[in-house]
Design an enzyme around this catalytic site. Sequence first.
Site, PDB file in Angstrom:
ATOM      1  N   LYS A  90      18.758 -33.061  54.310  1.00  0.00           N
ATOM      2  CA  LYS A  90      17.414 -33.050  54.865  1.00  0.00           C
ATOM      3  C   LYS A  90      16.833 -34.459  54.706  1.00  0.00           C
ATOM      4  O   LYS A  90      16.603 -34.914  53.589  1.00  0.00           O
ATOM      5  CB  LYS A  90      16.543 -32.023  54.142  1.00  0.00           C
ATOM      6  CG  LYS A  90      16.964 -30.582  54.394  1.00  0.00           C
ATOM      7  CD  LYS A  90      16.174 -29.607  53.555  1.00  0.00           C
ATOM      8  CE  LYS A  90      14.708 -29.580  53.928  1.00  0.00           C
ATOM      9  NZ  LYS A  90      13.962 -28.573  53.128  1.00  0.00           N
ATOM     10  N   ARG A 118       4.524 -31.042  42.656  1.00  0.00           N
ATOM     11  CA  ARG A 118       3.330 -30.264  42.967  1.00  0.00           C
ATOM     12  C   ARG A 118       2.287 -30.386  41.860  1.00  0.00           C
ATOM     13  O   ARG A 118       2.611 -30.686  40.711  1.00  0.00           O
ATOM     14  CB  ARG A 118       3.689 -28.782  43.152  1.00  0.00           C
ATOM     15  CG  ARG A 118       4.688 -28.511  44.264  1.00  0.00           C
ATOM     16  CD  ARG A 118       5.011 -27.029  44.387  1.00  0.00           C
ATOM     17  NE  ARG A 118       6.050 -26.789  45.366  1.00  0.00           N
ATOM     18  CZ  ARG A 118       5.832 -26.639  46.672  1.00  0.00           C
ATOM     19  NH1 ARG A 118       4.590 -26.706  47.137  1.00  0.00           N
ATOM     20  NH2 ARG A 118       6.819 -26.416  47.513  1.00  0.00           N
ATOM     21  N   THR A 136      10.126 -28.652  61.498  1.00  0.00           N
ATOM     22  CA  THR A 136       8.765 -28.745  60.949  1.00  0.00           C
ATOM     23  C   THR A 136       7.686 -28.794  62.014  1.00  0.00           C
ATOM     24  O   THR A 136       7.619 -29.714  62.828  1.00  0.00           O
ATOM     25  CB  THR A 136       8.591 -29.956  60.009  1.00  0.00           C
ATOM     26  OG1 THR A 136       9.712 -30.073  59.128  1.00  0.00           O
ATOM     27  CG2 THR A 136       7.309 -29.798  59.193  1.00  0.00           C
ATOM     28  N   ARG A 174      17.395 -19.181  58.391  1.00  0.00           N
ATOM     29  CA  ARG A 174      17.175 -20.064  57.242  1.00  0.00           C
ATOM     30  C   ARG A 174      16.587 -19.264  56.081  1.00  0.00           C
ATOM     31  O   ARG A 174      15.521 -18.672  56.204  1.00  0.00           O
ATOM     32  CB  ARG A 174      16.219 -21.199  57.631  1.00  0.00           C
ATOM     33  CG  ARG A 174      15.773 -22.094  56.474  1.00  0.00           C
ATOM     34  CD  ARG A 174      14.845 -23.180  56.972  1.00  0.00           C
ATOM     35  NE  ARG A 174      14.260 -23.970  55.913  1.00  0.00           N
ATOM     36  CZ  ARG A 174      12.956 -24.048  55.650  1.00  0.00           C
ATOM     37  NH1 ARG A 174      12.089 -23.352  56.391  1.00  0.00           N
ATOM     38  NH2 ARG A 174      12.504 -24.794  54.671  1.00  0.00           N
TER      39      ARG A 174
END
Length: 491
Positions: free
Chosen positions: A221, A75, A282, A34
């Site tokens: 995702k 963020r 994850t 990945r």
Amino acid sequence: MTFRRTKIVATMGPACDRPNVLEQLILAGMNVARLNFSHGTADEHRHRAALIRQLAAKHGRHVALLGDLQGPKIRISRFTDGKVEVASGARFTFSLSHPKDAGTAESVCIDYPGLVTDCSVGDELLLDDGRIVMKVEEVTADSLECRVVLGGTLSNHKGINKRGGGLTAPALTDKDREDIKLAAELKLEYIAVSFPRDAADMHLARQLCREAGSDAWLMAKIERAEAVMNDEVLTGLIEASDAVMVARGDLGVEIGDAELVGIQKKIIATSRRYNKAVITATQMMESMISSPMPTRAEVSDVANAVLDNTDAVMLSAETAAGRYPVEAVEAMARICLGAEKSPSLRSSSHRIGREFARQDESIALASMYIANHFPGVKAIIALTESGHTPLVMTRIRSTIPVYAFASTATTQARVALFRGVETIPFNPTAQPPEQVGNAAINELLIRGVVQAGDWVILTMGDIHHRVGCTNTMKVLQVEPDGGLCDTGARP
């Protein structure tokens, strides 16, 4: 070598750049590499992609490359001293006008103006994957005035999620569009789209990929609450994709940990129902960032994903930045092999009672029915152009290995993600049509996969090098002289 059905995805990062680590990861069992476009430069990704392909070829392995788009990760900006302590019960402000590099224990700048308009009084905001929780008490024209519910250390650039979802940021950013061009340049086998809301986001991503000249398979995702709260939306999103990732970090933050396990199982089951490859990701072995051994809970987490028939399990920071990247892959491989001994993985009711939509799907599923009910079958050979036939085959639970005989490097690497599938390079047009079966079986004999007396199932199409043309299944027995006893039939 023991046949491991469940595949391992390893994230690239600084830890992989240490001498010989990439080579050791491949030898330890990494099936998919990945490339996380949230970190690193384009040149770093170019270097790693080239080196992975070089090392895989050196050892006769096939490793798929997955480019993971950053998406609209919302963020905070930066603090004057890099981090602050926020105390439970204190007031805290997210501001559009606060200086970007001068955050304090009372206020910080946010990089997404839509956060202010997307939130209302009473909403909960979760930072740093839910480690810090704040409740909105007041909304102004350029700020959110919050009360800290759960305090702690807050550092630069931590992500923000809204409990229950509802943020309107588009799934594909300007950076993602540039990274899609990079993925096309690198000829990546997979591109993962972060934070897609629905099928429309995946259709747009596919259009951008084709315009960039990429034929990568697209992976959704699943990490937004909106994507899983409605069965029709989830199904549409999965159907619009070629593969799926259960991205448990942001998803768990948005829907809550209590709901996550059930949703994970639902996503895996739905993905398999629609013939999509699926990765569980994850924090699977997060303790191995700093420890050479996983915890019992992590072992159970990986094993349960295997028992749910995920195609692959993924390592993130464990291999990208951890102290023990090779040990993490080795431990994950051991756990997968152990879980795969469960008798529950030997039977399947997949698609029973449902009609088939395509001829190649019909051949694939019929082959698996025979393989599971004819004890002498030791292997399945699928001559494939795109990889679709072996993908459909492995939606059926079985202990019989599937060998994807493919002529192109792209397909040879692509199928490395599929549960229970191994690649064998093979060009069916390199021999007379009547000798294709013998040539394919001989490849398995050379590798010691089969021996005289074993039965093998072979699927292929009358027309080679064309997608979707699989229309033939043969049941073949390996004769003592290496020949074949052909008892197969055409539909």
